[in-house]
Every structure is written in C-alpha cells, then in structure tokens.
Design a protein around this motif. Structure first.
Motif, mmCIF file in Angstrom:
data_model
loop_
_atom_site.group_PDB
_atom_site.id
_atom_site.type_symbol
_atom_site.label_atom_id
_atom_site.label_comp_id
_atom_site.label_asym_id
_atom_site.label_seq_id
_atom_site.Cartn_x
_atom_site.Cartn_y
_atom_site.Cartn_z
ATOM 1 N N SER A 24 0.843 -1.185 0.000
ATOM 2 C CA SER A 24 0.000 0.000 0.000
ATOM 3 C C SER A 24 0.880 1.236 0.000
ATOM 4 N N THR A 25 0.242 2.390 0.092
ATOM 5 C CA THR A 25 1.014 3.631 0.202
ATOM 6 C C THR A 25 1.801 3.645 1.510
ATOM 7 N N GLU A 26 1.279 2.956 2.511
ATOM 8 C CA GLU A 26 1.987 2.893 3.787
ATOM 9 C C GLU A 26 3.289 2.110 3.650
ATOM 10 N N THR A 27 3.260 1.000 2.952
ATOM 11 C CA THR A 27 4.492 0.231 2.771
ATOM 12 C C THR A 27 5.484 0.996 1.901
ATOM 13 N N ALA A 28 4.985 1.763 0.942
ATOM 14 C CA ALA A 28 5.878 2.581 0.121
ATOM 15 C C ALA A 28 6.525 3.669 0.967
ATOM 16 N N LEU A 29 5.750 4.295 1.841
ATOM 17 C CA LEU A 29 6.283 5.336 2.720
ATOM 18 C C LEU A 29 7.316 4.768 3.681
ATOM 19 N N ILE A 30 7.066 3.588 4.211
ATOM 20 C CA ILE A 30 8.030 2.946 5.113
ATOM 21 C C ILE A 30 9.328 2.645 4.370
ATOM 22 N N ARG A 31 9.221 2.193 3.122
ATOM 23 C CA ARG A 31 10.414 1.879 2.336
ATOM 24 C C ARG A 31 11.250 3.133 2.070
ATOM 25 N N VAL A 32 10.577 4.235 1.733
ATOM 26 C CA VAL A 32 11.291 5.496 1.475
ATOM 27 C C VAL A 32 11.931 6.012 2.760
ATOM 28 N N SER A 33 11.164 6.006 3.851
ATOM 29 C CA SER A 33 11.694 6.481 5.139
ATOM 30 C C SER A 33 12.892 5.655 5.579
ATOM 31 N N ASN A 34 12.804 4.355 5.417
ATOM 32 C CA ASN A 34 13.913 3.475 5.780
ATOM 33 C C ASN A 34 15.150 3.776 4.933
ATOM 34 N N GLY A 35 14.952 3.976 3.636
ATOM 35 C CA GLY A 35 16.081 4.307 2.765
ATOM 36 C C GLY A 35 16.753 5.614 3.157
ATOM 37 N N LEU A 44 25.522 9.879 4.273
ATOM 38 C CA LEU A 44 25.219 10.342 2.921
ATOM 39 C C LEU A 44 24.159 11.439 2.964
ATOM 40 N N TYR A 45 24.112 12.236 1.920
ATOM 41 C CA TYR A 45 23.095 13.263 1.786
ATOM 42 C C TYR A 45 21.953 12.715 0.935
ATOM 43 N N SER A 46 20.758 13.108 1.262
ATOM 44 C CA SER A 46 19.593 12.654 0.512
ATOM 45 C C SER A 46 18.719 13.843 0.155
ATOM 46 N N VAL A 47 18.089 13.745 -0.998
ATOM 47 C CA VAL A 47 17.126 14.751 -1.436
ATOM 48 C C VAL A 47 15.853 14.008 -1.811
ATOM 49 N N LEU A 48 14.743 14.479 -1.280
ATOM 50 C CA LEU A 48 13.450 13.874 -1.574
ATOM 51 C C LEU A 48 12.571 14.943 -2.197
#
Length: 75
Positions: A24-35, A44-48
């Motif tokens: 779901s969108t929740e699992t996608a959000l968890i994956r992005v947050s974890n990354g 490292l630097y990250s840009v979202l």
C-alpha cells in the motif's frame, strides 16, 4: 484478471506498491523512510522531491459521457 496476469507474469517491479497484494502507500512510505534513514546513518546526503499532482486532475471533465465521446472519435 489484470492483477492475476501481472502477478503470474512478474510484470511489476519488486518495488511497485500499487496493485500488489499486501502493499500500500503505507508500505511505500516505510520503504522510502527506511532508505533515507539508512543513507543518513552512512553519512550520505539525501534529497526527496514530492509532487502533488492532485490539482492536475481538477481540470478533468468528470461529466464526460464516455459512450458519446468514443462515438465522436470514430466520426
């Protein structure tokens, strides 16, 4: 049928969240947050960049009669 076909033929990427069972969108959000957290832990630097496309669909005519519209294409 579409979901069965895409699952049986492994068409979707493994990171695809939409149209996947138990994703779901929740699992996608968890994956992005974890990354992002893992990258931060490694120094490292990250840009979202997030795009809100909801207003793009406000101009869609929701009263469009599909049957008459399709007939107009063929005339």
């Amino acid at each position: 049928q579409l979901i069965s076909f895409t699952s049986d033929n492994q068409i979707f990427d493994r990171f695809q969240s939409g149209f996947h069972t138990l994703h779901s969108t929740e699992t996608a959000l968890i994956r992005v947050s974890n990354g992002l957290l893992l990258a931060t832990d490694e120094g490292l630097y990250s840009v979202l960049i997030l795009l809100d496309l909801s207003s793009a669909f406000d101009i869609v005519d929701h009263n469009f009669n599909q049957a008459s519209g399709i007939l107009c294409w063929y005339q």
